[in-house]
Motif scaffolding. Structure first.
Motif, PDB file in Angstrom:
ATOM      1  N   ALA A 421       0.877  -1.177   0.000  1.00 40.93           N
ATOM      2  CA  ALA A 421       0.000   0.000   0.000  1.00 40.93           C
ATOM      3  C   ALA A 421       0.908   1.219   0.000  1.00 40.93           C
ATOM      4  O   ALA A 421       2.125   1.074  -0.068  1.00 40.93           O
ATOM      5  N   SER A 422       0.316   2.398   0.100  1.00 39.81           N
ATOM      6  CA  SER A 422       1.139   3.617   0.008  1.00 39.81           C
ATOM      7  C   SER A 422       2.088   3.759   1.199  1.00 39.81           C
ATOM      8  O   SER A 422       1.891   3.138   2.245  1.00 39.81           O
ATOM      9  N   ASP A 423       3.107   4.611   1.014  1.00 45.45           N
ATOM     10  CA  ASP A 423       4.017   4.930   2.121  1.00 45.45           C
ATOM     11  C   ASP A 423       3.221   5.471   3.303  1.00 45.45           C
ATOM     12  O   ASP A 423       3.503   5.158   4.453  1.00 45.45           O
ATOM     13  N   GLY A 424       2.238   6.315   2.996  1.00 44.07           N
ATOM     14  CA  GLY A 424       1.430   6.947   4.044  1.00 44.07           C
ATOM     15  C   GLY A 424       0.752   5.903   4.923  1.00 44.07           C
ATOM     16  O   GLY A 424       0.753   6.022   6.154  1.00 44.07           O
ATOM     17  N   ILE A 425       0.211   4.881   4.284  1.00 44.33           N
ATOM     18  CA  ILE A 425      -0.468   3.824   5.057  1.00 44.33           C
ATOM     19  C   ILE A 425       0.536   3.104   5.951  1.00 44.33           C
ATOM     20  O   ILE A 425       0.293   2.875   7.136  1.00 44.33           O
ATOM     21  N   ASN A 426       1.703   2.802   5.402  1.00 42.41           N
ATOM     22  CA  ASN A 426       2.703   2.088   6.200  1.00 42.41           C
ATOM     23  C   ASN A 426       3.201   2.929   7.373  1.00 42.41           C
ATOM     24  O   ASN A 426       3.381   2.427   8.475  1.00 42.41           O
ATOM     25  N   LYS A 427       3.389   4.232   7.122  1.00 44.72           N
ATOM     26  CA  LYS A 427       3.797   5.118   8.218  1.00 44.72           C
ATOM     27  C   LYS A 427       2.715   5.156   9.298  1.00 44.72           C
ATOM     28  O   LYS A 427       3.003   5.147  10.495  1.00 44.72           O
ATOM     29  N   ALA A 428       1.459   5.201   8.836  1.00 47.36           N
ATOM     30  CA  ALA A 428       0.347   5.275   9.790  1.00 47.36           C
ATOM     31  C   ALA A 428       0.253   3.981  10.610  1.00 47.36           C
ATOM     32  O   ALA A 428      -0.115   4.005  11.784  1.00 47.36           O
ATOM     33  N   ILE A 429       0.606   2.868  10.002  1.00 51.80           N
ATOM     34  CA  ILE A 429       0.582   1.592  10.740  1.00 51.80           C
ATOM     35  C   ILE A 429       1.572   1.648  11.905  1.00 51.80           C
ATOM     36  O   ILE A 429       1.261   1.279  13.032  1.00 51.80           O
ATOM     37  N   ARG A 430       2.765   2.181  11.623  1.00 50.13           N
ATOM     38  CA  ARG A 430       3.773   2.224  12.683  1.00 50.13           C
ATOM     39  C   ARG A 430       3.310   3.134  13.826  1.00 50.13           C
ATOM     40  O   ARG A 430       3.423   2.781  14.992  1.00 50.13           O
ATOM     41  N   ARG A 431       2.745   4.303  13.455  1.00 47.03           N
ATOM     42  CA  ARG A 431       2.277   5.227  14.488  1.00 47.03           C
ATOM     43  C   ARG A 431       1.169   4.602  15.337  1.00 47.03           C
ATOM     44  O   ARG A 431       1.116   4.771  16.545  1.00 47.03           O
ATOM     45  N   ARG A 432       0.269   3.880  14.636  1.00 47.46           N
ATOM     46  CA  ARG A 432      -0.851   3.278  15.360  1.00 47.46           C
ATOM     47  C   ARG A 432      -0.342   2.222  16.336  1.00 47.46           C
ATOM     48  O   ARG A 432      -0.736   2.155  17.498  1.00 47.46           O
ATOM     49  N   LEU A 433       0.597   1.383  15.868  1.00 50.50           N
ATOM     50  CA  LEU A 433       1.155   0.357  16.754  1.00 50.50           C
ATOM     51  C   LEU A 433       1.834   0.997  17.961  1.00 50.50           C
ATOM     52  O   LEU A 433       1.698   0.530  19.089  1.00 50.50           O
ATOM     53  N   LEU A 434       2.544   2.101  17.715  1.00 48.24           N
ATOM     54  CA  LEU A 434       3.236   2.819  18.788  1.00 48.24           C
ATOM     55  C   LEU A 434       2.244   3.266  19.856  1.00 48.24           C
ATOM     56  O   LEU A 434       2.456   3.057  21.054  1.00 48.24           O
ATOM     57  N   ALA A 435       1.137   3.846  19.413  1.00 44.86           N
ATOM     58  CA  ALA A 435       0.127   4.319  20.362  1.00 44.86           C
ATOM     59  C   ALA A 435      -0.457   3.155  21.157  1.00 44.86           C
ATOM     60  O   ALA A 435      -0.931   3.318  22.277  1.00 44.86           O
ATOM     61  N   GLU A 436      -0.404   1.959  20.569  1.00 46.29           N
ATOM     62  CA  GLU A 436      -0.940   0.785  21.272  1.00 46.29           C
ATOM     63  C   GLU A 436       0.146   0.061  22.063  1.00 46.29           C
ATOM     64  O   GLU A 436      -0.064  -1.041  22.565  1.00 46.29           O
TER      65      GLU A 436
END
Ligand SMILES: *Cc1c(COP(=O)(O)O)cnc(C)c1O
Length: 486
Positions: A421-436
């Motif tokens: 998927a896009s770079d944006g989606i992958n970056k957002a995945i990392r941020r989301r995991l971090l918050a969790e």
């Protein structure tokens, strides 16, 4: 009021204070381990505010109990918990229990490695451990080395040794005495384009500048492309440049790829260069029955960087640089009347200050000695194997699923991939995991944002990995549907 028991000593008062304070500290540490999350989740601004409220050098001391309480309440909860199975972004490991015990011994005695009279047994044990390491890595009996503060300093030391030895041998020029030769701007160090940045940092510090570092292209397995490397060096040589050193990386920081060390030795010999192996990451494979062969050729290096605070799971800091010939350490030798008199050395007193950059230095060799003794090569090897096997399992699972793009087949314990998927989606995945509470890494490969996992925790299980992949898939799906829904 000066308390008589303020330092650790043989007095009974001192011993009892020590026992009490260490006991309280242990209780605080253990009570702060409440779950397996990697960190508290607090954001940087709130944490800064909380830390900003803490005092600094009060006029009157608060005493140990109060101070420990402050640390327990305001600092410990927000320390990173490296033992968490949700922590896997960097080459940053949890610590073996016995090595934390070693740390207590190290600081209780507080010996220093600069001169024999500052650490008699410490000096002899470091020499003993260094000799053992030289044998373990297949170096001849003339080899020697020293402990350093980390891979960066080990690399710096190796590059100093390479520069000085090259200038002495090829240019008949003594850098130690006279500084850089006039032709210094033509000196070149060759290394992979994905090698550690300490190559550039070292060349800057050595007065050679970033331009002295030539980045060699890598192939699809993230290893130096040997044919291209030879052509580049040939051309440089024709143009009058002075190739003095080639660095193979045994375990690149991002991908864990291992350069072909036998081929790199041939190149080094062909062009009269020194060969350094940066095995800050991959050195752990040396104790593995199953994966040791991945380090084939390492024994042909002139110098090797070994980090113990990565795959070997020892507390920071702990690293060594070993050199195939003790004479390569000559750049670090210097005699001071107050510290390391030559007459003492003639009588068998070893002063390690002459083998490295630091003067006052920690007795880190004890950690290696104790962990090696506790685990044995086999036991240590099993820990390393577990991490490598986990990476292979992770990789296989990703390969079975066409929603992922994998950067490279892991050779050690790094897994780098992205959701297709896009770079944006992958970056957002990392941020989301971090918050969790799951901390993972991020890097770039072929212009694409990638998620990076460095698996250094032997407690990580296949089911943790399955759960993680599922979580990434779910978050990705959710982010993508939100995007198409807009
Ligand atoms: C981590 C690393 C270094 C730097 O080591 P430090 O101990 O962090 O100074 C150097 N080279 C490689 C390949 C590394 O992975």
């Amino acid at each position: 009021m000066l308390q008589s028991d303020c330092i650790l000593s043989a007095s009974e008062d001192s011993k009892s204070s020590f026992r009490k304070e260490i006991g309280m500290t242990l209780d605080s540490i253990l009570s702060s381990f409440s779950d397996d999350s990697a960190y508290s989740g607090i954001d940087p601004l709130s944490l800064r505010e909380e830390i900003g409220k803490l005092g600094f050098l009060p006029e009157e001391g608060m005493g140990f109990d109060k101070t420990l309480e402050t640390v327990r309440e305001s600092i410990m909860p927000h320390l990173l918990r490296t033992w968490s199975t949700s922590y896997m972004p960097h080459l940053h490991s949890p610590a073996l229990i016995e090595s934390i015990a070693s740390e207590l011994i190290i600081s209780s005695f507080n010996d220093s490695m600069d001169s024999w009279d500052q650490g008699p047994a410490a000096t002899e044990l470091e020499v003993h451990v260094i000799k053992g390491l030289c044998r373990l890595f297949g170096f001849p009996s003339e080899a020697d080395g020293a402990f350093t503060s980390g891979g960066s300093q080990s690399n710096l030391s190796a590059i100093i040794a390479a520069r000085d030895a090259y200038c002495q041998r090829v240019l008949r020029y003594d850098v130690k005495k006279k500084g850089l030769p006039e032709c210094y701007a033509r000196l070149r160090l060759y290394t992979s384009e994905i090698s550690h940045f300490s190559m550039e940092k070292s060349c800057h510090l050595l007065g050679l500048g970033y331009d002295a570092v030539v980045k060699l292209p890598v192939d699809s397995s993230c290893r130096i492309d040997i044919e291209k490397a030879e052509r580049i060096i040939e051309k440089d040589k024709e143009q009058g440049l002075l190739p003095f050193c080639i660095v193979a990386t045994a375990g690149t920081t991002d991908f864990g790829s291992i350069d072909d060390m036998k081929a790199i030795r041939r190149i080094a010999d062909r062009f009269g260069m020194m060969m350094h192996v940066d095995a800050a990451y991959g050195s752990g494979l040396i104790v593995s029955d199953r994966y040791r062969s991945r380090l084939d050729g390492i024994e042909s290096a002139d110098t090797i960087t070994i980090d113990f605070h990565k795959m070997f799971l020892l507390p920071i800091s702990c690293s060594a640089v070993i050199m195939r010939d003790a004479s390569l350490l000559e750049p670090f030798e210097l005699h001071a009347d107050y510290l390391n008199r030559e007459e003492d050395e003639e009588d068998g007193f070893i002063n390690l200050v002459g083998k490295g950059i630091q003067t006052t230095r920690r007795f880190d060799a004890l950690k290696v000695f104790m962990a090696f003794s506790v685990r044995g090569r086999k036991g240590y090897g099993e820990i390393i194997d577990k991490c490598v096997d986990n990476a292979m399992y992770f990789y296989q699972r990703l390969m079975d699923d066409d929603s992922f793009v994998v950067a490279v087949r892991p050779e050690i314990s790094s897994v780098v991939f992205c959701l297709d998927a896009s770079d944006g989606i992958n970056k957002a995945i990392r941020r989301r995991l971090l918050a969790e509470g799951t901390v993972i890494g991020q890097t770039v490969k072929d212009g694409r944002t990638m998620l990076k996992f460095t698996l250094l925790n032997p407690g990580l299980s296949h089911s943790h990995i399955d759960d993680l992949i599922e979580k990434i898939r779910t978050i990705g799906r959710e982010l993508m549907s939100r995007k198409t829904g807009q």
